[in-house]
Write an enzyme that holds these catalytic residues in place. Structure first.
Site, PDB file in Angstrom:
ATOM      1  CD  GLU A   1      -0.421  -5.763   5.673  1.00 23.63           C
ATOM      2  OE1 GLU A   1      -0.333  -6.355   4.579  1.00 23.63           O
ATOM      3  OE2 GLU A   1      -0.704  -4.555   5.777  1.00 23.63           O
TER       4      GLU A   1
ATOM      5  CB  CYS B   1      -0.980  -0.060   1.180  1.00 25.52           C
ATOM      6  SG  CYS B   1      -2.434   0.977   0.955  1.00 25.52           S
TER       7      CYS B   1
ATOM      8  CG  HIS C   1      -3.352  -3.841   3.350  1.00 23.49           C
ATOM      9  ND1 HIS C   1      -2.347  -3.174   4.019  1.00 23.49           N
ATOM     10  CD2 HIS C   1      -4.070  -2.891   2.703  1.00 23.49           C
ATOM     11  CE1 HIS C   1      -2.465  -1.871   3.788  1.00 23.49           C
ATOM     12  NE2 HIS C   1      -3.490  -1.669   2.994  1.00 23.49           N
TER      13      HIS C   1
END
Lengths: 79, 220
Positions: B196, B86, B194
């Site tokens: 994660e 990002c 994302h």
């Protein structure tokens, strides 16, 4: 010395914010706007008094930070 | 695997990244503040999501010139794996470590949702644990994820297998639906989604996990 820098999107790079401005103007009844492109205006107060040196410095500033030359053009005015 | 997460003023996914790295690698990452000029040797460096420097000037522009990025660039050139998510992706394009730029979403809206995307190349150190053309579900949350590069650059990216992930639908106007790219050498990955945030079922899925295990397996 004052440097005035205009940063604009390159031709061919889509400018959705410019498009939104164009549509808003049209919706408000302002006719005759064929296209709107949005950019940035940056003003720097320089201690340099030599115009050539100032231009060289500001050009480096534009290339290294103020503009992203992948998508943007810049122009410099000194006074 | 020893890792580091670079923290800028305005980063807000640094802790998500730290949790993912801790859970998956078993080691807590170093959290490195942007004003530092050096840090311990690590195997993996993550640039997290967020709004570093308030997105002033352009997203990632200020961070790209911060003290710590000089060291990150040096290590990238040494071949250390670098992973930007990002805002981290935006920082990587602003440094020139990755080609192109990330512009305002074409429809001008902030997009925040889980999106389906496809692994466009599973022959990279970041994607090796995914199957070829695997479809995965990963969250996005961004206003400036509209990937732009000139046609030659796009052709090169595709020709060299540097497109790692593609969106299955157009969510932000990104050219050729590009969600993530690697550099030519293959040690740097930048992506808007994302992974994660998708590392265990409690988060809604674990499709992001293989990205981290791919790197771990490659390094071990």
């Amino acid at each position: 010395m004052k440097a005035r820098i205009h940063v604009t999107l390159k031709n061919g790079v889509l400018d959705p914010q410019g498009k939104a401005i164009e549509h808003a103007l049209s919706n408000m009844g302002f006719g005759g706007v064929d296209e709107a492109r949005q950019g940035k205006f940056i003003e720097l107060e320089l201690s340099e008094t030599d115009k050539d040196k100032a231009h060289e410095n500001v050009d480096a500033m534009c290339r290294k930070l103020l503009a992203n030359t992948v998508i943007e053009n810049y122009s410099i005015e000194l006074e | 695997m020893k890792s580091a997460v670079i923290v800028f003023p305005g980063s807000n996914c640094d802790r998500d990244m730290a949790v993912a790295l801790t859970k998956i690698t078993g080691n807590k990452p170093l959290m490195v503040w942007h004003q530092e000029t050096d840090f311990d040797t690590v195997d993996f460096i993550a640039l997290p999501g967020g709004f570093s420097y308030g997105d002033y000037l352009r997203c990632g522009a200020m961070s790209a010139k911060s003290n710590i990025m000089k060291e990150v660039i040096r290590r990238a050139e040494d071949g250390v794996p670098i992973f930007g998510v990002c805002n981290g992706f935006q920082v990587l394009t602003e440094t020139g470590l990755l080609p192109g730029a990330l512009m305002r979403n074409a429809n001008l809206s902030f997009v925040c949702k889980d999106v389906k995307m496809t692994v466009a190349n599973n022959d990279t150190m970041f994607t090796a644990d995914y199957a070829e053309d695997e479809e995965i579900l990963i969250p996005v949350a961004h206003h400036d994820g509209n990937y732009f590069a000139d046609e030659n650059t796009l052709d090169t990216l595709e020709g060299e297998g540097q497109v790692a992930f593609r969106y299955n639908e157009d969510i932000n106007g990104a050219q050729r639906a590009i969600a993530g790219i690697t550099n030519k050498r293959g040690n740097i990955l930048g992506m808007m989604p994302h992974p994660e945030r998708m590392i265990e079922p409690a988060l809604g899925g674990s499709d992001g996990r293989k990205l981290f295990t791919s790197v771990m397996n490659r390094l071990s």
